[in-house]
Scaffold this motif. Structure first.
Motif, PDB file in Angstrom:
ATOM      1  N   ALA A  79      92.974 -24.453  76.562  1.00 38.73           N
ATOM      2  CA  ALA A  79      93.332 -25.877  76.541  1.00 38.73           C
ATOM      3  C   ALA A  79      92.155 -26.720  76.049  1.00 38.73           C
ATOM      4  N   VAL A  80      90.947 -26.376  76.497  1.00 38.06           N
ATOM      5  CA  VAL A  80      89.758 -27.080  76.017  1.00 38.06           C
ATOM      6  C   VAL A  80      89.582 -26.850  74.517  1.00 38.06           C
ATOM      7  N   ALA A  81      89.878 -25.646  74.069  1.00 38.60           N
ATOM      8  CA  ALA A  81      89.779 -25.341  72.639  1.00 38.60           C
ATOM      9  C   ALA A  81      90.743 -26.210  71.832  1.00 38.60           C
ATOM     10  N   ALA A  82      91.948 -26.422  72.368  1.00 39.02           N
ATOM     11  CA  ALA A  82      92.919 -27.271  71.682  1.00 39.02           C
ATOM     12  C   ALA A  82      92.413 -28.703  71.562  1.00 39.02           C
ATOM     13  N   LEU A  83      91.710 -29.167  72.584  1.00 40.00           N
ATOM     14  CA  LEU A  83      91.136 -30.515  72.534  1.00 40.00           C
ATOM     15  C   LEU A  83      90.022 -30.613  71.495  1.00 40.00           C
ATOM     16  N   LEU A  84      89.351 -29.481  71.262  1.00 40.61           N
ATOM     17  CA  LEU A  84      88.238 -29.461  70.314  1.00 40.61           C
ATOM     18  C   LEU A  84      88.699 -29.360  68.857  1.00 40.61           C
ATOM     19  N   MET A  85      89.923 -28.892  68.641  1.00 36.98           N
ATOM     20  CA  MET A  85      90.402 -28.651  67.279  1.00 36.98           C
ATOM     21  C   MET A  85      90.386 -29.883  66.375  1.00 36.98           C
ATOM     22  N   PRO A  86      90.731 -31.078  66.864  1.00 32.02           N
ATOM     23  CA  PRO A  86      90.647 -32.245  65.971  1.00 32.02           C
ATOM     24  C   PRO A  86      89.234 -32.495  65.447  1.00 32.02           C
ATOM     25  N   LYS A  87      88.216 -32.044  66.177  1.00 34.27           N
ATOM     26  CA  LYS A  87      86.828 -32.259  65.759  1.00 34.27           C
ATOM     27  C   LYS A  87      86.321 -31.154  64.830  1.00 34.27           C
ATOM     28  N   ALA A  88      86.742 -29.921  65.103  1.00 39.28           N
ATOM     29  CA  ALA A  88      86.174 -28.793  64.352  1.00 39.28           C
ATOM     30  C   ALA A  88      87.199 -27.951  63.623  1.00 39.28           C
ATOM     31  N   GLY A  89      88.494 -28.223  63.820  1.00 35.22           N
ATOM     32  CA  GLY A  89      89.519 -27.409  63.185  1.00 35.22           C
ATOM     33  C   GLY A  89      89.722 -26.097  63.925  1.00 35.22           C
ATOM     34  N   ALA A  90      90.895 -25.498  63.734  1.00 36.56           N
ATOM     35  CA  ALA A  90      91.212 -24.257  64.441  1.00 36.56           C
ATOM     36  C   ALA A  90      90.227 -23.142  64.098  1.00 36.56           C
TER      37      ALA A  90
END
Length: 318
Positions: A56-67
């Motif tokens: 879930a934290v990774a999903a929050l990070l995706m807008p900043k760094a991409g999948a």
């Protein structure tokens, strides 16, 4: 699921583990005995929570760094941490040993990359449910029992419900990524077990993590570039690595020393439900009644396949 896990996943009923603990069977046991029996179960649950909330934290990070950027950050951070902790020996291994580690690393990198691409398009709980079909298929095919056709059919019903008659509701590409991640998860389980037999402790995992990180690095750089060097992004990537890789692996390794492998595998089958909870609490991803029923069907199929396989497998004396 979706993440670096120990070799004893839904196919774990075939793995021989000392059954030093039986879970709350019988009566007349002292509170200390019951607490000792519950301890490894608590470790498995904690590991599952760590993995899914890390996703879930990774999903929050995706807008900043991409999948792909998140995958690179996570694998690179996890590789560095495991190298420091394990300090694996590089000498004394055969060409076959290195070939196994390479295959393990490729499966690991593919599993994570495909899952995060899916997570970027479909809800976390649904992504994990589709992904877990890979280990479920591995368990069904390995058992070769007719009853497991029933469990496979039950899982198929769950998948059809998730698709609502067509995966366009879910984003077809996201669903395809999740299913492909499941196939890579099945390969991960096979090569994880082989690596564990060839390398002591967690040395093989650490080396395979390096392989996965190296393979993911070009993809992350191409997609995210300088974004991967932003301190806040790097810190969140390290947090994802700890939550989704280092911490759950450690907890599950501790649990498997005292918990029967079939019991462990049944509990791991509950991960889609944990993922759905994490998606709701962290990402505000509410599930419909149909989606919840579909997830329950896949969980039931996974538990049934594990139990029927463990019931048919001969037990080793320890």
């Amino acid at each position: 699921m979706n993440d670096q896990r120990s070799a004893a996943e839904p196919a774990a009923a075939a793995v021989a583990v000392p059954e030093a603990v039986t879970v709350l069977e019988g009566t007349g046991r002292s509170w200390a005995d019951r607490r000792a029996a519950l301890a490894p179960i608590a470790l498995v649950i904690a590991g599952g929570l760590s993995v899914q909330f890390g996703s879930a934290v990774a999903a929050l990070l995706m807008p900043k760094a991409g999948a792909l950027g998140v995958v690179t950050l996570r694998l690179a951070a996890a590789a560095l941490i495991l190298l420091v902790i394990c300090r694996p020996k590089l000498r004394g291994h055969s060409r076959a040993d290195w070939g196994t580690v390479l295959a393990f690393g490729v499966a690991m990198g593919g599993m994570n990359t495909l899952f995060y691409l899916a997570l970027d398009r479909i809800p976390l709980g649904i992504a994990v449910t589709l992904e877990v079909l890979g280990p479920l298929a591995l368990s069904v095919f390995a058992s070769r029992r007719l009853i497991n056709v029933l469990w496979a059919g039950l899982a198929l019903v769950g998948v059809v419900l998730l698709g609502g008659g067509g995966f366009d509701r879910l984003d077809p590409l996201g669903a395809a990524f999740a299913l492909a991640a499941g196939a890579m998860w099945a390969a991960y389980i096979v090569f994880s077990a082989r690596t564990g037999r060839r390398f002591p402790q967690a040395d093989g995992l650490a080396l395979a993590m390096v392989v996965a990180a190296v393979l993911s690095l070009p993809l992350g750089i191409i997609e995210s570039g300088a974004k991967l060097t932003v301190p806040s992004t790097v810190a969140l990537g390290a947090a994802v690595a700890v939550l989704s890789s280092v911490l759950p692996y450690t907890l599950e390794l501790m649990a498997l020393r005292r918990l029967p492998a079939p019991t462990f595998a049944v509990m791991m089958s509950l991960e889609p439900a944990i993922a759905a909870g994490a998606g709701f609490l962290i990402l505000d991803q509410a599930l419909s009644t149909t989606d919840a029923l579909a997830i329950a069907l896949v969980i039931g199929a996974s538990i049934g396949a594990v139990r029927s396989r463990s019931g048919s497998a001969p037990r080793r004396e320890v």
